[in-house]
Motif scaffolding. Structure first.
Motif, PDB file in Angstrom:
ATOM      1  N   LEU A   1       0.821  -1.206   0.000  1.00 12.58           N
ATOM      2  CA  LEU A   1       0.000   0.000   0.000  1.00 12.58           C
ATOM      3  C   LEU A   1       0.857   1.259   0.000  1.00 12.58           C
ATOM      4  O   LEU A   1       0.583   2.223  -0.722  1.00 12.58           O
ATOM      5  N   VAL A   2       1.911   1.257   0.794  1.00  9.43           N
ATOM      6  CA  VAL A   2       2.819   2.406   0.825  1.00  9.43           C
ATOM      7  C   VAL A   2       3.496   2.582  -0.536  1.00  9.43           C
ATOM      8  O   VAL A   2       3.698   3.695  -1.015  1.00  9.43           O
ATOM      9  N   GLY A   3       3.824   1.459  -1.180  1.00 10.93           N
ATOM     10  CA  GLY A   3       4.413   1.536  -2.510  1.00 10.93           C
ATOM     11  C   GLY A   3       3.482   2.224  -3.493  1.00 10.93           C
ATOM     12  O   GLY A   3       3.895   3.112  -4.249  1.00 10.93           O
ATOM     13  N   HIS A   4       2.212   1.824  -3.495  1.00 11.37           N
ATOM     14  CA  HIS A   4       1.242   2.471  -4.387  1.00 11.37           C
ATOM     15  C   HIS A   4       1.125   3.959  -4.088  1.00 11.37           C
ATOM     16  O   HIS A   4       1.021   4.778  -5.005  1.00 11.37           O
ATOM     17  N   ARG A   5       1.190   4.294  -2.829  1.00 10.68           N
ATOM     18  CA  ARG A   5       0.965   5.687  -2.443  1.00 10.68           C
ATOM     19  C   ARG A   5       2.183   6.574  -2.704  1.00 10.68           C
ATOM     20  O   ARG A   5       2.042   7.717  -3.162  1.00 10.68           O
ATOM     21  N   ASP A   6       3.400   6.055  -2.429  1.00 14.40           N
ATOM     22  CA  ASP A   6       4.577   6.916  -2.371  1.00 14.40           C
ATOM     23  C   ASP A   6       5.675   6.625  -3.387  1.00 14.40           C
ATOM     24  O   ASP A   6       6.564   7.457  -3.576  1.00 14.40           O
ATOM     25  N   THR A   7       5.699   5.441  -3.997  1.00 14.18           N
ATOM     26  CA  THR A   7       6.850   5.021  -4.796  1.00 14.18           C
ATOM     27  C   THR A   7       6.519   5.001  -6.278  1.00 14.18           C
ATOM     28  O   THR A   7       5.487   4.471  -6.674  1.00 14.18           O
ATOM     29  N   GLU A   8       7.418   5.560  -7.087  1.00 19.01           N
ATOM     30  CA  GLU A   8       7.251   5.487  -8.536  1.00 19.01           C
ATOM     31  C   GLU A   8       7.644   4.095  -9.021  1.00 19.01           C
ATOM     32  O   GLU A   8       8.714   3.588  -8.655  1.00 19.01           O
ATOM     33  N   PRO A   9       6.825   3.454  -9.827  1.00 18.07           N
ATOM     34  CA  PRO A   9       7.157   2.091 -10.288  1.00 18.07           C
ATOM     35  C   PRO A   9       8.299   2.122 -11.301  1.00 18.07           C
ATOM     36  O   PRO A   9       8.471   3.092 -12.038  1.00 18.07           O
ATOM     37  N   GLU A  10       9.071   1.029 -11.319  1.00 17.99           N
ATOM     38  CA  GLU A  10      10.083   0.860 -12.357  1.00 17.99           C
ATOM     39  C   GLU A  10       9.387   0.607 -13.689  1.00 17.99           C
ATOM     40  O   GLU A  10       8.359  -0.058 -13.757  1.00 17.99           O
ATOM     41  N   ALA A  11       9.945   1.156 -14.751  1.00 21.57           N
ATOM     42  CA  ALA A  11       9.347   0.953 -16.072  1.00 21.57           C
ATOM     43  C   ALA A  11       9.287  -0.534 -16.403  1.00 21.57           C
ATOM     44  O   ALA A  11      10.243  -1.268 -16.138  1.00 21.57           O
ATOM     45  N   PRO A  12       8.166  -0.999 -16.969  1.00 21.80           N
ATOM     46  CA  PRO A  12       8.083  -2.424 -17.325  1.00 21.80           C
ATOM     47  C   PRO A  12       9.234  -2.890 -18.207  1.00 21.80           C
ATOM     48  O   PRO A  12       9.715  -4.007 -18.080  1.00 21.80           O
ATOM     49  N   ARG A  13       9.716  -2.012 -19.085  1.00 20.87           N
ATOM     50  CA  ARG A  13      10.814  -2.411 -19.964  1.00 20.87           C
ATOM     51  C   ARG A  13      12.120  -2.578 -19.191  1.00 20.87           C
ATOM     52  O   ARG A  13      13.075  -3.175 -19.712  1.00 20.87           O
ATOM     53  N   GLY A  14      12.173  -2.081 -17.963  1.00 21.80           N
ATOM     54  CA  GLY A  14      13.322  -2.370 -17.119  1.00 21.80           C
ATOM     55  C   GLY A  14      13.385  -3.840 -16.740  1.00 21.80           C
ATOM     56  O   GLY A  14      14.455  -4.380 -16.455  1.00 21.80           O
ATOM     57  N   HIS A  15      12.215  -4.511 -16.733  1.00 16.60           N
ATOM     58  CA  HIS A  15      12.146  -5.943 -16.463  1.00 16.60           C
ATOM     59  C   HIS A  15      12.140  -6.756 -17.753  1.00 16.60           C
ATOM     60  O   HIS A  15      12.605  -7.899 -17.774  1.00 16.60           O
ATOM     61  N   ARG A  16      11.568  -6.158 -18.824  1.00 13.85           N
ATOM     62  CA  ARG A  16      11.370  -6.925 -20.058  1.00 13.85           C
ATOM     63  C   ARG A  16      11.596  -5.989 -21.258  1.00 13.85           C
ATOM     64  O   ARG A  16      10.664  -5.395 -21.779  1.00 13.85           O
ATOM     65  N   PRO A  17      12.843  -5.836 -21.678  1.00 13.72           N
ATOM     66  CA  PRO A  17      13.172  -4.820 -22.686  1.00 13.72           C
ATOM     67  C   PRO A  17      12.465  -4.974 -24.023  1.00 13.72           C
ATOM     68  O   PRO A  17      12.383  -4.010 -24.779  1.00 13.72           O
ATOM     69  N   GLU A  18      11.969  -6.173 -24.359  1.00  9.07           N
ATOM     70  CA  GLU A  18      11.348  -6.338 -25.673  1.00  9.07           C
ATOM     71  C   GLU A  18       9.935  -5.789 -25.747  1.00  9.07           C
ATOM     72  O   GLU A  18       9.310  -5.809 -26.822  1.00  9.07           O
ATOM     73  N   LEU A  19       9.391  -5.260 -24.631  1.00 11.66           N
ATOM     74  CA  LEU A  19       8.050  -4.682 -24.683  1.00 11.66           C
ATOM     75  C   LEU A  19       8.036  -3.482 -25.626  1.00 11.66           C
ATOM     76  O   LEU A  19       8.981  -2.687 -25.638  1.00 11.66           O
ATOM     77  N   PRO A  20       6.960  -3.320 -26.402  1.00 13.50           N
ATOM     78  CA  PRO A  20       6.867  -2.124 -27.259  1.00 13.50           C
ATOM     79  C   PRO A  20       6.887  -0.860 -26.412  1.00 13.50           C
ATOM     80  O   PRO A  20       6.324  -0.814 -25.306  1.00 13.50           O
ATOM     81  N   GLY A  21       7.517   0.180 -26.949  1.00 15.00           N
ATOM     82  CA  GLY A  21       7.630   1.431 -26.199  1.00 15.00           C
ATOM     83  C   GLY A  21       6.289   2.035 -25.860  1.00 15.00           C
ATOM     84  O   GLY A  21       6.093   2.579 -24.772  1.00 15.00           O
ATOM     85  N   TYR A  22       5.330   1.968 -26.804  1.00 15.53           N
ATOM     86  CA  TYR A  22       4.043   2.591 -26.524  1.00 15.53           C
ATOM     87  C   TYR A  22       3.333   1.878 -25.377  1.00 15.53           C
ATOM     88  O   TYR A  22       2.649   2.519 -24.563  1.00 15.53           O
ATOM     89  N   LEU A  23       3.474   0.550 -25.265  1.00 15.47           N
ATOM     90  CA  LEU A  23       2.820  -0.182 -24.180  1.00 15.47           C
ATOM     91  C   LEU A  23       3.467   0.165 -22.845  1.00 15.47           C
ATOM     92  O   LEU A  23       2.773   0.337 -21.826  1.00 15.47           O
TER      93      LEU A  23
END
Length: 760
Positions: free
Chosen positions: A236-258
């Motif tokens: 809950l604190v993460g949702h409230r206060d923390t910016e998420p890491e970009a999905p492409r940081g975990h999976r670089p082949e994701l399309p940029g627009y997604l």
């Protein structure tokens, strides 16, 4: 009607719905496959769980109100992307809801079946478009779902996506049902998918559903929700206060627009999210229209693995594009971390990361080894392009150190390339090469050896025994032999490869020098320390002439010189060497570069060996802080620095602290790397050492035996590390007064060493 969960021959609700079998169980009730006797069709019947008298009456009242709300809301919605509700009511005190029977699985089930690996990009985009359309409709009806999560989105066999479970949905015009139910203990939403405004008790509208959808898309795109933390409060604190890491940081082949859409959906401020689900749908459609082809990351010149001099893949920045380099420069790579022992070798892709679609055998008139009855049909260009993308996706997973997933991708691509192109096509062999590498990286050196040897045989047939790619694969065979403790065999292979490289390329070609670097390392493992030191020193001087004194490759060999000096007991000289490397790397690469931090780690090892443990402790504490800041607290290199800290606490006789540190590091390594990973076993041995120094020899014996058993299982009973662990056991037995058992074990170790000696 029977109580929920009971089994009777006749289970009829109102004489109409016959319950057949249980198909699901959730927090509010159970779902049964049933037959509608009136209309002769199969349906799903959701029954609210019976509420016992011990329950708080307020709790019971609110649960029943939720259930009735779901029925009223869902029954009023008619859209292809929303589960159809046929009927609802109450029978014999049990509330029930009759819905269409869906032939499919929810996204949570799909992730579980996929072992929480990400779903295919095309499936994610298709599902996102459909859910956006369904949400646009529900929001236009004034309905906010308020509990979107993977378990509430069904994927049917025909590809249709459907939203279900409107149990806590709120009608926009109904302000009588508050945004948060207080004092009941009933969560209004699921922590991993709750919007910041839900968490804060602020007014909730359709943009809260968009945030929850962003969480769902993040999870199916990366394999984990955006804030995958230990407890609900942290989430809950993460949702409230923390910016998420970009999905492409975990999976670089994701399309940029997604990637951009998901991050926009996860904006903390509702006003920064897409305006509504219609806008979201338009953005997805526009991304598809512009071409959502799989993102193919640039393959950069890899870096060199510690001490072995082998190239190491490094994560690349999305969108980077570098000019293609000549093939002979593949060995001219930068250095990486220097560790207490060699890590698995990482080698560059064998081709320019692409399928050529055609290939030429070494001899134009060569008779095929296994001629086919009919010519192999030319693969479709679309298939070749897809396999290229998947091959690069596997490489990207490797750069992220997700080796098990990378191995699955490469195995699949290798099989398809073999079918489409043949077993000896260079691209098929390139995929098998990557399969072998991932096996080595995941602690399966024996399997890696078999795969590498198969690649060598194929390349010798096609390219010839002295082709650079053939020699590269043979060099990997030598490395894996070393990992298996078969250093004499490794030495023979390295020597043969080195001779071939010198003939073909000359003594100071970068590939030749890399092979000599590896040979120098292997000499130290054979106990030929002076030879190892002299060769490493010669390679360092040669690299300085060819590449420059401050070139990363030169510095990684300087680290090998420092290692050899340490093995010879010349720790003062080793310390000076590592300190100089650290200074140059900090100047050339930056103070936070992994290679710079690796050199500082080696400085700490040297300080400890010189008896300067107080200085080593200070260095390790600073290094742990920097590693945590740069890579995170659970990164293998952060844990390696913590291991060094614990070792030096022991050297200062602070054994209680040392034991606590070793146990903590061992537990984290077990979770992150696996129970049988070499680093985990090193930490477990350190636990045993601490127990022994504290006089707890029986406990120490159990730990030593666990390490020996794991090493024997992974490396074999005659491996040097396994034998060292057996010696630890024998020492423990001596301390416990079990002299006869200790002597028997010492003799067994001596016999195994004799059997494994060169020429034995």
């Amino acid at each position: 009607m029977p109580g929920v969960g009971e089994t009777r021959d006749v289970r009829l609700i109102h004489g109409r719905y016959q319950l057949l079998d249980l198909i699901g169980r959730g927090g509010m009730g159970e779902v049964w496959r049933a037959r509608d006797e009136s209309l002769g069709r199969h349906v799903a019947v959701k029954c609210l769980k019976p509420i016992g008298p011990e329950r708080d009456q307020t709790f019971t009242r609110i649960l029943r109100e939720r259930f009735r709300r779901e029925a009223r809301v869902a029954a009023a919605l008619q859209h292809r992307g929303i589960t159809v509700v046929h009927d609802f009511g109450e029978y014999e005190g049990i509330l029930y809801l009759v819905m269409e029977l869906l032939d499919g699985k929810n996204l949570s089930q799909l992730l579980d079946e996929n072992r929480h690996h990400p779903l295919p990009v095309d499936d994610i985009v298709d599902m996102a478009e459909q859910v956006a359309s369904a949400l646009a409709y529900t929001h236009e009806q004034g309905v906010v779902h308020r509990d979107l999560k993977p378990a509430n989105i069904m994927r049917l066999g025909d590809g249709t996506a459907k939203i279900c479970d409107f149990g806590i949905a709120r009608l926009g015009h109904d302000i009588g049902f508050t945004a948060r139910l207080t004092g009941t203990g009933i969560a209004m939403g699921t922590p991993h998918y709750m919007s910041p405004e839900q968490i804060g008790g602020d007014p909730v509208d359709e943009r809260s559903d968009l945030y929850s959808l962003g969480c769902v898309l993040y999870e199916v795109a990366t394999g984990a929700p955006p804030f995958d933390l230990e407890d609900a409060w942290s989430v809950l604190v993460g949702h409230r206060d923390t910016e998420p890491e970009a999905p492409r940081g975990h999976r670089p082949e994701l399309p940029g627009y997604l990637d951009r859409i998901i991050l926009d959906l996860l904006a903390k401020d509702p006003g920064e999210r897409p305006r509504d689900a219609r806008e979201l749908g338009r953005r997805i459609t526009e991304g598809v229209r512009r071409g959502r082809g799989t993102y193919v990351p640039t393959v950069r010149a890899p870096q060199i693995e510690p001490r072995t001099g082998a190239p190491v893949r490094q994560p690349e920045q999305p969108g980077s594009r570098e000019p293609r380099l000549p093939s002979w420069t593949r060995g001219m790579t930068t250095g990486h971390k220097a560790t207490g022992g060699p890590g698995p070798r990482v080698t560059p892709p064998d081709t320019a990361a692409g399928l050529s679609g055609e290939w030429i055998a070494r001899d134009a008139d060569r008779t095929p080894v296994a001629p086919e009855a009919a010519p192999r049909p030319t693969p479709a260009p679309e298939l070749l392009a897809t396999l290229v993308s998947r091959h690069n996706a596997g490489l990207s997973l490797g750069r992220l150190e997700r080796w098990a997933e990378a191995g699955e991708v490469h195995r699949s691509v290798a099989a398809e390339r073999e079918y489409a192109l043949g077993p000896d096509h260079p691209d098929t062999l390139a995929s098998r090469y990557e399969v072998a590498f991932t096996l080595s990286r995941t602690g399966r050196p024996a399997d890696a050896l078999r795969e590498y040897r198969g690649v060598v045989e194929g390349r010798e047939r096609v390219l010839g025994p002295e082709h650079p790619d053939t020699l590269g694969a043979r060099q990997e065979v030598a490395y894996v032999l070393g990992k298996l403790g078969r250093h004499f065999e490794a030495h023979q292979v390295y020597s043969t490869v080195l001779a071939a490289r010198e003939r073909a390329m000359g003594p100071e070609h970068p590939d030749t020098l890399r092979c000599r670097h590896n040979l120098a390392f292997n000499l130290s493992r054979l106990g030929r320390l002076e030879d190892s030191y002299r060769m490493a020193d010669e390679v360092a001087d040669a690299r300085a002439r060819v590449l420059g004194a401050d070139h990363p490759d030169t510095l990684v060999t300087r680290c090998e010189v420092g290692y050899a000096l340490g093995q010879l007991g010349r720790w003062s000289a080793a310390l000076r060497t590592y300190q100089e490397v650290a200074r140059v790397r900090a100047r050339a690469l930056g103070v936070d570069h992994p290679d710079t931090l690796a050199a500082r780690y080696e400085v700490g090892i040297s300080l400890g060996r010189l008896g300067r443990s107080a200085e080593a402790l200070t260095l390790y504490r600073d290094l742990i802080e920097d590693r945590t800041r740069v890579s995170g607290p659970h990164h293998p290199e952060t844990l390696r620095a913590r291991h060094g800290l614990g070792v030096n606490l022991g050297r200062m006789a602070r054994w209680e602290e040392a034991l606590a540190e070793a146990r903590d590091v061992c537990a984290i390594r077990g979770r992150v790397l696996g129970a049988d990973h070499p680093d985990t076993l090193v930490s477990r041995r350190e636990v045993a050492v601490g127990l022994g120094w504290l006089g707890r020899w029986q406990d120490a014996l159990g730990e030593y035996r666990a390490v020996s058993t794991a090493r024997e299982r992974v490396l074999g009973e005659a491996h040097a590390s396994t034998l060292a662990s057996r010696n630890d056991e024998a020492h423990c037995l001596e301390q416990l007064g079990r002299t006869a058992d200790a002597v028997a074990l010492y003799r067994r170790v001596a016999a195994l060493r004799q059997q494994g000696a060169p020429g034995a």
